[in-house]
Design a protein around this motif. Structure first.
Motif, mmCIF file in Angstrom:
data_model
loop_
_atom_site.group_PDB
_atom_site.id
_atom_site.type_symbol
_atom_site.label_atom_id
_atom_site.label_comp_id
_atom_site.label_asym_id
_atom_site.label_seq_id
_atom_site.Cartn_x
_atom_site.Cartn_y
_atom_site.Cartn_z
ATOM 1 N N TYR A 30 0.859 -1.187 0.000
ATOM 2 C CA TYR A 30 0.000 0.000 0.000
ATOM 3 C C TYR A 30 0.894 1.237 0.000
ATOM 4 O O TYR A 30 1.667 1.446 0.930
ATOM 5 N N ASP A 32 -2.852 -2.856 -2.729
ATOM 6 C CA ASP A 32 -4.088 -2.634 -1.971
ATOM 7 C C ASP A 32 -4.590 -1.197 -2.132
ATOM 8 O O ASP A 32 -4.629 -0.424 -1.185
ATOM 9 N N SER A 62 -3.332 1.440 -3.789
ATOM 10 C CA SER A 62 -2.337 2.505 -3.634
ATOM 11 C C SER A 62 -2.659 3.696 -4.550
ATOM 12 O O SER A 62 -3.212 3.532 -5.640
ATOM 13 N N ASN A 112 -8.592 0.627 -1.159
ATOM 14 C CA ASN A 112 -7.838 0.051 -0.056
ATOM 15 C C ASN A 112 -8.758 -0.813 0.803
ATOM 16 O O ASN A 112 -9.743 -0.326 1.344
#
Length: 241
Positions: free
Chosen positions: A12, A41, A43, A69
Motif C-alpha cells: 500500500y 491494496d 495505492s 484500499n
C-alpha cells in the motif's frame, strides 16, 4: 527435490520501497520461487506502475491490483489464497516496506523442512535487535506485555507475535480458514490462533529489526484492543471450528 516457494507482498503506497525489496531477494531463493504475488491494496502513489514494471523484469512476479484500499488482512488473505492455489510447498509474507528480510526465507524453509514446522514466525525480540534496530520503546514494552498474555493463552513460548514475517507450509495453507479471518492488522495473530487450534506446529526464528523512514498505517491502541479480542475468542473456542 528442492521445495517450491511462493512469496506474497501486501503493498500500500509502497512505490518508494518495493523495488529495493525485490532486489534483496537472493539468487538461491529465486531458484526456488514459483510465484511472487504483489497485492496492490488500492495505492494512490504510483505503486501500480512500479509493480507492472517489476513484472516485466521478472516473469515470476504477478501483480494483483485493487482499486480501493481493503486493509492489510484482506491483502494478506488474498496473497495466501494465491499461494495456496499455485501449488507451492511453502509461502512467505514479505512486506513491501522492507522491514522484513527476504534474505531469510530460504533459512526459514530449511528449518521448517528439517523440524516439521507448519508455521514459522520471525522474531525481532529473539534476535536482540528490537531497540537497536529502531523499534519505538512504547511498541517494545507493549509488545512484551502482550506476548506474556499470548503465551499464556496459546500455551506457547514465543518471544514475538507481531513481526508480520510468517512462513507457511502447504499443510498450513490448506488447513487454516483464512477467509474467516480479520481484514485488519490482527490477521497474523488470528492465523497463529487458528493454527494452534488445529494443532499445527508453530515456531520462531530470529530476524533483524529494521525501522527506517517507512510510514506505518497501524494504530497501536486499536491494534492492542484487537489482540485482546483475538485472545478472548481463542479461549471461547472460536478458532477451533
Amino acid at each position: 527435490m528442492d521445495p517450491t516457494v511462493s512469496l506474497f507482498i501486501p503493498a500500500y503506497n509502497a512505490a518508494s520501497y518495493i523495488c529495493t525489496v525485490i532486489d534483496r531477494i537472493p539468487p538461491q531463493l529465486w531458484r526456488l520461487i514459483r510465484t511472487v504475488w504483489i497485492i496492490n491494496d488500492g495505492s494512490i502513489d504510483g505503486t501500480d506502475a512500479v509493480i507492472e514494471a517489476l513484472s516485466r523484469r521478472h516473469e515470476a512476479i504477478h501483480p494483483v491490483h485493487w482499486t480501493v484500499n481493503r486493509g492489510y488482512g484482506a491483502a494478506v488473505r488474498q496473497g495466501l489464497a494465491r499461494c495456496r492455489d499455485d501449488g507451492c510447498d511453502y509461502a512467505a509474507c514479505v512486506h513491501a516496506d522492507g522491514q522484513y528480510p527476504p534474505e531469510a526465507v530460504s533459512e526459514f524453509v530449511e528449518a521448517m523442512r528439517s523440524q516439521a514446522i507448519d508455521l514459522l514466525q520471525g522474531s525481532r525480540i529473539a534476535s536482540g535487535t528490537a531497540l537497536s534496530g529502531g523499534m519505538p520503546l512504547y511498541k517494545y514494552i507493549a509488545g512484551r506485555l502482550l506476548t506474556v498474555l499470548e503465551n499464556a493463552t496459546f500455551g506457547l513460548r514465543m518471544s514475538d507475535y507481531h513481526s508480520g514475517f510468517l512462513v507457511y507450509s502447504r499443510k498450513a495453507l490448506v488447513s487454516v480458514p483464512f477467509h474467516r479471518l480479520s481484514e485488519s492488522y490482527d490477521f497474523d495473530l488470528e492465523v497463529i490462533a487458528s493454527a494452534r487450534a488445529r494443532h499445527l506446529s508453530i515456531g520462531e526464528l530470529p530476524i533483524p529489526t529494521r525501522y527506517a523512514g517507512e510510514v506505518s498505517h497501524l494504530q497501536p491502541v486499536s491494534y492492542g484492543c484487537r489482540v485482546l479480542w483475538v485472545l478472548a475468542k481463542f479461549l471461547a473456542g472460536y478458532y477451533h471450528n
